[in-house]
Scaffold this motif. Structure first.
Motif, PDB file in Angstrom:
ATOM      1  N   GLY A 113       0.800  -1.217   0.000  1.00  0.00           N
ATOM      2  CA  GLY A 113       0.000   0.000   0.000  1.00  0.00           C
ATOM      3  C   GLY A 113       0.832   1.266   0.000  1.00  0.00           C
ATOM      4  N   ALA A 114       2.116   1.172   0.378  1.00  0.00           N
ATOM      5  CA  ALA A 114       2.986   2.340   0.397  1.00  0.00           C
ATOM      6  C   ALA A 114       3.761   2.504  -0.903  1.00  0.00           C
ATOM      7  CB  ALA A 114       3.972   2.235   1.568  1.00  0.00           C
ATOM      8  N   MET A 115       3.576   1.587  -1.852  1.00  0.00           N
ATOM      9  CA  MET A 115       4.273   1.685  -3.126  1.00  0.00           C
ATOM     10  C   MET A 115       3.615   2.754  -3.999  1.00  0.00           C
ATOM     11  SD  MET A 115       5.174  -2.299  -3.927  1.00  0.00           S
ATOM     12  CE  MET A 115       6.025  -3.283  -2.668  1.00  0.00           C
ATOM     13  N   ARG A 237       8.172   5.631  -9.812  1.00  0.00           N
ATOM     14  CA  ARG A 237       8.534   6.902  -9.170  1.00  0.00           C
ATOM     15  C   ARG A 237       9.497   7.704 -10.049  1.00  0.00           C
ATOM     16  NH1 ARG A 237       6.167   7.052  -4.355  1.00  0.00           N
ATOM     17  NH2 ARG A 237       5.855   5.073  -3.245  1.00  0.00           N
ATOM     18  N   TRP A 238      10.409   7.015 -10.702  1.00  0.00           N
ATOM     19  CA  TRP A 238      11.325   7.718 -11.611  1.00  0.00           C
ATOM     20  C   TRP A 238      10.543   8.372 -12.747  1.00  0.00           C
ATOM     21  CZ3 TRP A 238      15.678   3.470 -12.208  1.00  0.00           C
ATOM     22  CH2 TRP A 238      16.454   3.452 -11.045  1.00  0.00           C
ATOM     23  N   VAL A 239       9.656   7.607 -13.354  1.00  0.00           N
ATOM     24  CA  VAL A 239       8.870   8.136 -14.474  1.00  0.00           C
ATOM     25  C   VAL A 239       8.000   9.298 -14.012  1.00  0.00           C
ATOM     26  CG1 VAL A 239       7.054   7.633 -16.143  1.00  0.00           C
ATOM     27  CG2 VAL A 239       8.880   5.949 -15.733  1.00  0.00           C
ATOM     28  N   ASP A 240       7.332   9.118 -12.883  1.00  0.00           N
ATOM     29  CA  ASP A 240       6.403  10.129 -12.393  1.00  0.00           C
ATOM     30  C   ASP A 240       7.106  11.435 -12.052  1.00  0.00           C
ATOM     31  OD1 ASP A 240       3.904  11.091 -11.702  1.00  0.00           O
ATOM     32  OD2 ASP A 240       3.936  10.247  -9.683  1.00  0.00           O
ATOM     33  N   SER A 241       8.330  11.340 -11.553  1.00  0.00           N
ATOM     34  CA  SER A 241       9.060  12.539 -11.141  1.00  0.00           C
ATOM     35  C   SER A 241       9.849  13.188 -12.263  1.00  0.00           C
ATOM     36  CB  SER A 241      10.016  12.205  -9.988  1.00  0.00           C
ATOM     37  OG  SER A 241      11.032  11.313 -10.415  1.00  0.00           O
TER      38      SER A 241
END
Length: 246
Positions: A113-115, A237-241
């Protein structure tokens, strides 16, 4: 985000109280001789509580629907499987930290759930039904789709897509790039983007493809599937940021 143990145990206790069987009093002027049993709570209250409890069970005991027996005493209490699962989950919540400490395994734990939301949103439904390998595949597809959305491409996917978006070359018409840092001509810039492209290639070639194309593979153990989800969470996270460079 870690689970609120106090709140979760309270919800489980409330559900167990509602689904407890008792013999209601006979109506005035009526005497019954059979074992007429009923749940203490109303059906509406039980269903509402079950909606919350199922979410808790999905976090604490992801495979409860297949691992907790559901064929005993259901004719007496239709909530039998839920009740046993709730009792097991309550013990886990109460004793898990103590058990890990006593057994010398107090290491940090992964929480799905924290991913990154792309990963857990893609995997959640299949994960909660115990289909771990398919859950990882669904998460991989979600990360691929969100990456396509971010750069506005449908002509490339998975390995080819990530090789293109993380390329160190300048953007071309129809081939935008994702930048994890500004292109300052440094070795760090080249290393970061080369690593991101290689990592994405590994995720799809080494995890997604075998999970999707190999028939007859045994189900993944939960802890291995969680590790694979974590890999896609890093990529997400890499893509999103990243900043889109056109």
């Amino acid at each position: 985000m870690s689970i609120d143990i106090h709140w979760a145990r309270g919800e489980l206790a409330h559900f167990l109280k509602l689904t407890q069987l008792h013999r209601p009093p006979d109506p005035p002027g009526v005497v019954s001789f059979g074992p007429r049993l009923a749940n203490r709570g109303s059906q509406g209250d039980i269903v509402a509580s079950a909606q919350v409890v199922e979410q808790i069970l999905g976090r604490v005991l992801p495979r409860w629907r297949t691992e907790v027996p559901d064929d005993r005493n259901k004719e007496i209490n239709r909530w039998y499987q839920h009740r046993e699962a709730a009792q097991r989950a309550d013990v886990v919540l109460e004793r898990d930290a103590e058990i890990r400490e006593r057994l010398g395994d107090d290491a940090p734990q992964l929480s799905a759930g924290a991913m990154h939301p792309w990963v857990w949103d893609g995997a959640r439904a299949l994960w909660q039904s115990g289909h771990f390998r398919e859950a990882v595949t669904a998460a991989a597809r979600k990360v691929n789709a969100e990456t396509q959305n971010k750069v506005g491409r449908r002509d490339a996917s998975e390995g080819a897509l990530f090789q293109s978006v993380f390329s160190k070359d300048s953007a071309k018409a129809g081939q935008p790039r994702l930048r994890l840092m500004a292109d300052d001509g440094s070795d760090t810039f080249r290393s970061v983007h080369r690593g991101a492209a290689a990592f994405a290639e590994g995720c799809y070639a080494g995890i997604r493809n075998p999970n999707s194309h190999e028939d007859g593979l045994p189900e993944l153990p939960g802890h291995e599937a969680l590790e694979q989800l974590a890999a896609f969470s890093v990529l997400a996270r890499w893509v999103d940021s990243a900043v889109v460079a056109n």
